[in-house]
Enzyme design. Structure first.
Site, PDB file in Angstrom:
ATOM      1  N   ARG A  66      -4.738   5.985   0.025  1.00  0.00           N
ATOM      2  CA  ARG A  66      -4.253   6.432  -1.260  1.00  0.00           C
ATOM      3  C   ARG A  66      -2.978   5.883  -1.890  1.00  0.00           C
ATOM      4  NH1 ARG A  66      -4.134  10.429  -5.913  1.00  0.00           N
ATOM      5  NH2 ARG A  66      -4.666   8.918  -7.394  1.00  0.00           N
ATOM      6  N   HIS A  70      -1.543   2.893  -4.227  1.00  0.00           N
ATOM      7  CA  HIS A  70      -0.942   3.760  -5.314  1.00  0.00           C
ATOM      8  C   HIS A  70       0.346   2.275  -5.306  1.00  0.00           C
ATOM      9  CE1 HIS A  70      -2.790   6.298  -7.380  1.00  0.00           C
ATOM     10  NE2 HIS A  70      -4.186   5.248  -7.233  1.00  0.00           N
ATOM     11  N   ASP A  71       0.860   1.878  -3.859  1.00  0.00           N
ATOM     12  CA  ASP A  71       2.225   1.617  -4.050  1.00  0.00           C
ATOM     13  C   ASP A  71       1.407   0.071  -3.869  1.00  0.00           C
ATOM     14  OD1 ASP A  71       4.204   0.635  -3.125  1.00  0.00           O
ATOM     15  OD2 ASP A  71       3.989  -0.109  -1.028  1.00  0.00           O
ATOM     16  N   GLY A  76       3.368  -4.921  -6.292  1.00  0.00           N
ATOM     17  CA  GLY A  76       3.063  -5.337  -5.070  1.00  0.00           C
ATOM     18  C   GLY A  76       3.465  -4.433  -3.887  1.00  0.00           C
ATOM     19  N   ASP A  78       5.657  -2.285  -1.520  1.00  0.00           N
ATOM     20  CA  ASP A  78       6.963  -2.988  -1.837  1.00  0.00           C
ATOM     21  C   ASP A  78       7.938  -1.158  -1.416  1.00  0.00           C
ATOM     22  OD1 ASP A  78       6.826  -1.818  -4.201  1.00  0.00           O
ATOM     23  OD2 ASP A  78       8.989  -2.825  -4.549  1.00  0.00           O
ATOM     24  N   SER A  80       7.570   0.851  -3.417  1.00  0.00           N
ATOM     25  CA  SER A  80       7.791   1.390  -5.102  1.00  0.00           C
ATOM     26  C   SER A  80       7.543   3.034  -5.180  1.00  0.00           C
ATOM     27  CB  SER A  80       7.805   0.645  -6.004  1.00  0.00           C
ATOM     28  OG  SER A  80       6.367   0.566  -6.435  1.00  0.00           O
ATOM     29  N   PRO A 169      -5.728   2.673 -11.890  1.00  0.00           N
ATOM     30  CA  PRO A 169      -7.013   2.524 -12.947  1.00  0.00           C
ATOM     31  C   PRO A 169      -6.516   4.084 -13.246  1.00  0.00           C
ATOM     32  CG  PRO A 169      -7.503   2.150 -10.435  1.00  0.00           C
ATOM     33  CD  PRO A 169      -5.634   1.966 -10.946  1.00  0.00           C
ATOM     34  N   THR A 200     -14.986   7.005   0.207  1.00  0.00           N
ATOM     35  CA  THR A 200     -15.258   7.887   1.264  1.00  0.00           C
ATOM     36  C   THR A 200     -14.364   8.785   1.972  1.00  0.00           C
ATOM     37  OG1 THR A 200     -17.174   7.738   2.587  1.00  0.00           O
ATOM     38  CG2 THR A 200     -15.467   5.676   2.183  1.00  0.00           C
ATOM     39  N   ASP A 251     -16.690  13.136  -1.202  1.00  0.00           N
ATOM     40  CA  ASP A 251     -18.146  12.961  -1.470  1.00  0.00           C
ATOM     41  C   ASP A 251     -17.857  13.854   0.244  1.00  0.00           C
ATOM     42  OD1 ASP A 251     -17.679  11.578   1.167  1.00  0.00           O
ATOM     43  OD2 ASP A 251     -18.700   9.567   0.669  1.00  0.00           O
ATOM     44  N   ASP A 258     -17.343   6.050   5.388  1.00  0.00           N
ATOM     45  CA  ASP A 258     -19.045   5.295   5.592  1.00  0.00           C
ATOM     46  C   ASP A 258     -19.268   5.555   4.328  1.00  0.00           C
ATOM     47  OD1 ASP A 258     -19.814   7.977   4.403  1.00  0.00           O
ATOM     48  OD2 ASP A 258     -20.284   9.130   5.601  1.00  0.00           O
TER      49      ASP A 258
HETATM   50  C1  HEM Z   1     -11.428   2.295  -9.257  1.00  0.00           C
HETATM   51  C2  HEM Z   1     -10.128   2.655  -9.605  1.00  0.00           C
HETATM   52  C3  HEM Z   1      -9.987   4.065  -9.278  1.00  0.00           C
HETATM   53  C4  HEM Z   1      -9.540   5.175  -9.888  1.00  0.00           C
HETATM   54  C5  HEM Z   1     -10.300   5.655 -11.562  1.00  0.00           C
HETATM   55  C6  HEM Z   1      -9.505   6.522  -9.144  1.00  0.00           C
HETATM   56  C7  HEM Z   1      -8.918   7.305  -9.454  1.00  0.00           C
HETATM   57  C8  HEM Z   1      -8.771   8.292  -8.122  1.00  0.00           C
HETATM   58  C9  HEM Z   1      -8.424   9.872  -8.418  1.00  0.00           C
HETATM   59  C10 HEM Z   1      -8.531  10.124 -10.472  1.00  0.00           C
HETATM   60  C11 HEM Z   1      -9.142  10.326  -7.423  1.00  0.00           C
HETATM   61  C12 HEM Z   1      -8.169  12.008  -7.075  1.00  0.00           C
HETATM   62  C13 HEM Z   1      -7.340  12.263  -6.904  1.00  0.00           C
HETATM   63  C14 HEM Z   1      -6.215  13.639  -6.934  1.00  0.00           C
HETATM   64  O1  HEM Z   1      -6.828  14.552  -7.752  1.00  0.00           O
HETATM   65  O2  HEM Z   1      -5.993  14.279  -6.065  1.00  0.00           O
HETATM   66  C15 HEM Z   1      -8.589   9.875  -6.284  1.00  0.00           C
HETATM   67  C16 HEM Z   1      -8.850   9.744  -4.781  1.00  0.00           C
HETATM   68  C17 HEM Z   1      -8.340   8.847  -3.938  1.00  0.00           C
HETATM   69  N1  HEM Z   1      -8.610   7.258  -4.076  1.00  0.00           N
HETATM   70 FE1  HEM Z   1      -9.008   6.658  -6.064  1.00  0.00          FE
HETATM   71  N2  HEM Z   1      -9.303   5.684  -7.278  1.00  0.00           N
HETATM   72  C18 HEM Z   1      -9.944   4.074  -8.260  1.00  0.00           C
HETATM   73  C19 HEM Z   1      -9.588   3.446  -6.762  1.00  0.00           C
HETATM   74  C20 HEM Z   1      -9.396   3.708  -5.584  1.00  0.00           C
HETATM   75  C21 HEM Z   1      -9.550   2.804  -4.238  1.00  0.00           C
HETATM   76  C22 HEM Z   1      -9.217   1.153  -4.887  1.00  0.00           C
HETATM   77  C23 HEM Z   1      -9.104   3.761  -3.478  1.00  0.00           C
HETATM   78  C24 HEM Z   1      -8.599   2.354  -1.993  1.00  0.00           C
HETATM   79  C25 HEM Z   1      -9.002   1.185  -0.931  1.00  0.00           C
HETATM   80  C26 HEM Z   1      -9.083   4.409  -4.001  1.00  0.00           C
HETATM   81  C27 HEM Z   1      -8.790   5.631  -2.676  1.00  0.00           C
HETATM   82  C28 HEM Z   1      -8.473   6.423  -3.046  1.00  0.00           C
HETATM   83  C29 HEM Z   1      -9.011   8.394  -2.133  1.00  0.00           C
HETATM   84  C30 HEM Z   1      -8.573   7.870  -1.109  1.00  0.00           C
HETATM   85  C31 HEM Z   1      -8.681   9.560  -2.855  1.00  0.00           C
HETATM   86  C32 HEM Z   1      -8.744  11.035  -2.304  1.00  0.00           C
HETATM   87  C33 HEM Z   1      -7.006  11.081  -1.899  1.00  0.00           C
HETATM   88  C34 HEM Z   1      -6.117  12.254  -1.184  1.00  0.00           C
HETATM   89  O3  HEM Z   1      -7.848  12.774  -0.068  1.00  0.00           O
HETATM   90  O4  HEM Z   1      -5.820  12.756  -1.698  1.00  0.00           O
HETATM   91  N3  HEM Z   1      -9.454   4.769  -4.881  1.00  0.00           N
HETATM   92  N4  HEM Z   1      -8.571   7.839  -7.183  1.00  0.00           N
END
Ligand code: HEM
Ligand SMILES: *[C@@H]1O[C@H](CO)[C@@H](O)[C@H](O)[C@H]1NC(C)=O
Ligand SMILES: *[C@@H]1O[C@H](CO)[C@@H](O)[C@H](O)[C@H]1NC(C)=O
Ligand SMILES: *[C@@H]1O[C@H](CO)[C@@H](O)[C@H](O)[C@H]1NC(C)=O
Length: 337
Positions: A66, A70-71, A76, A78, A80, A169, A200, A251, A258
């Site tokens: 993540r 987010h970077d 881009g 970088d 940041s 997002p 996942t 999940d 997965d």
């Molecule tokens: C589609 C729009 C997306 C939204 C709205 C979104 C939102 C979020 C939110 C709210 C969390 C919870 C963070 C927390 O409470 O600590 C999260 C976790 C996470 N997101 Fe997303 N996300 C999105 C797309 C993505 C993408 C594109 C990826 C990676 C390719 C991603 C990877 C992750 C991962 C791995 C976590 C778990 C983080 C952790 O274990 O600390 N997300 N996301």
């Protein structure tokens, strides 16, 4: 015959010229072997340290993935996202999408990896390259498919909280808003869906699902009717109202990359509004169905989209930060990207 040879020679020459020109224009492009001369151990140091990090705490793979995402979505790739706020500037780190409700994890690990690499070859390897490698290595360690990480990113000099808020997002976005958000950095609808599969692995704060559980559409006491009713009961148990600090798994297999995420979404068991909203559009729903059935296809498409994400270019001017949380002292800022 003769004129053909001549023409052929000419076109070859033209091609050579074209290639040279393109190369000249492009000598800032990333390169798989970028550090092979200047810091040959960099990639293996990252790999080894990430291996130790994930061995110690598997769900940290999610944190590292993540961070890179987010970077790359803001200015881009970088690094940041790694800069600390200063007295005069609120940095991306302090945006709500990165702190508070949805806290990014793994900063300390990146700092440690950076320190180890600095000890080996000081001033050579960028923090943004380390982020890109760590995200890939972590994902692969928990079951993701490998993707190539070309190197040579520079670290940016600027990080703004407001930009992160604008560009990342949010969990409350509709399908169309998600499509638009990803399109802003060059991703298609399909790539948006497959990248959502990043959910996942890892964990989330209950704060990110509270609105769905207790305050749906701003109505106090209302629960999102689209959540599977058993799951809603379970989530309320795990995430008591007003009790901050509770944590959820992304999940049911938070340590394994997965396609259970897509199975969950399809069964109305997606965690966030944004996950559930993938079903709100026929194209999105079709893709969720596909990836829920075809795990190998999901992994392949995800890896391809991540490779693309890692190539979102940062600012043209940058530096190799000595410490990932702050920009180097002014006189060191010379490097052209
Ligand atoms: C589609 C729009 C997306 C939204 C709205 C979104 C939102 C979020 C939110 C709210 C969390 C919870 C963070 C927390 O409470 O600590 C999260 C976790 C996470 N997101 Fe997303 N996300 C999105 C797309 C993505 C993408 C594109 C990826 C990676 C390719 C991603 C990877 C992750 C991962 C791995 C976590 C778990 C983080 C952790 O274990 O600390 N997300 N996301
Ligand atoms: C790379 O690592 C090897 C062994 O791990 C070490 O002997 C070598 O000195 C390192 N190379 C550099 C350039 O630091
Ligand atoms: C950045 O912030 C973190 C967390 O507050 C802190 O541990 C670290 O020392 C800071 N880095 C710099 C260079 O001030
Ligand atoms: C949660 O907090 C709100 C506002 O502070 C309050 O109105 C509500 O009664 C609280 N709910 C529970 C279950 O404690």
């Amino acid at each position: 015959m003769k004129s053909c040879t001549c023409m052929c020679l000419l076109s070859i020459l033209g091609l050579l010229l074209l290639t040279t020109v393109t190369n000249a224009d492009n000598d800032t492009r990333l390169d798989l072997d970028y550090y092979s001369e200047t810091c040959p151990n960099a990639t293996s140091i990252v790999k080894q340290m990430v291996k130790n990090i994930v061995a110690e705490k598997s769900n940290m793979a999610g944190g590292l993935l993540r961070l890179h995402f987010h970077d790359c979505f803001v200015k881009g790739c970088d690094a940041s996202v790694l800069l600390n706020s200063t007295d005069t500037n609120a940095a991306e780190k302090d945006a709500p999408s990165n702190s508070g409700i949805a806290t990014l994890r793994g900063y300390d690990h990146i700092d440690n990896i950076k320190a180890a690499i600095e000890a080996d070859c000081p001033g050579i390897v960028s923090c943004s390259d380390i982020l890109a490698l760590a995200a890939r290595d972590a994902t692969v360690l928990v079951g993701g498919l490998n993707w190539s990480v070309a190197l040579g990113r520079k670290d940016g000099l600027v990080s703004n909280e407001s930009e992160a808020t604008e560009l990342l997002p949010s969990f409350s976005m509709t399908y169309d808003e998600l499509v638009e958000n990803f399109a802003a950095v060059g991703f298609s609808q399909g790539e948006m869906v497959v990248l959502s599969g990043g959910h996942t692995i890892g964990r989330a704060s209950c704060l990110a699902v509270w609105p769905r559980l207790y305050d749906f559409n701003g109505v106090a006491g209302q629960t999102d009717p689209s959540i599977d009713s058993k799951l809603a009961v379970e989530l309320k148990k795990q995430c008591p109202q007003n009790q901050t600090g509770s944590i959820l798994s992304m999940d049911s297999t938070e340590n394994t990359f997965d396609n259970l995420y897509f199975k969950a979404v399809l069964a109305n068991k997606g965690l966030f509004q944004s996950d559930a909203n993938l079903l709100a559009n026929p194209v999105g729903k079709k893709l969720v169905e596909k990836y829920s059935k075809r795990g190998a296809t999901f992994k392949r498409d995800f890896a391809a989209a991540m490779e693309k994400m890692s190539n979102i270019r940062g600012a043209l001017e940058g530096q190799i930060r000595r410490v990932c949380t702050k920009v180097n002292r002014r006189p060191e800022i010379h490097d052209e990207y």
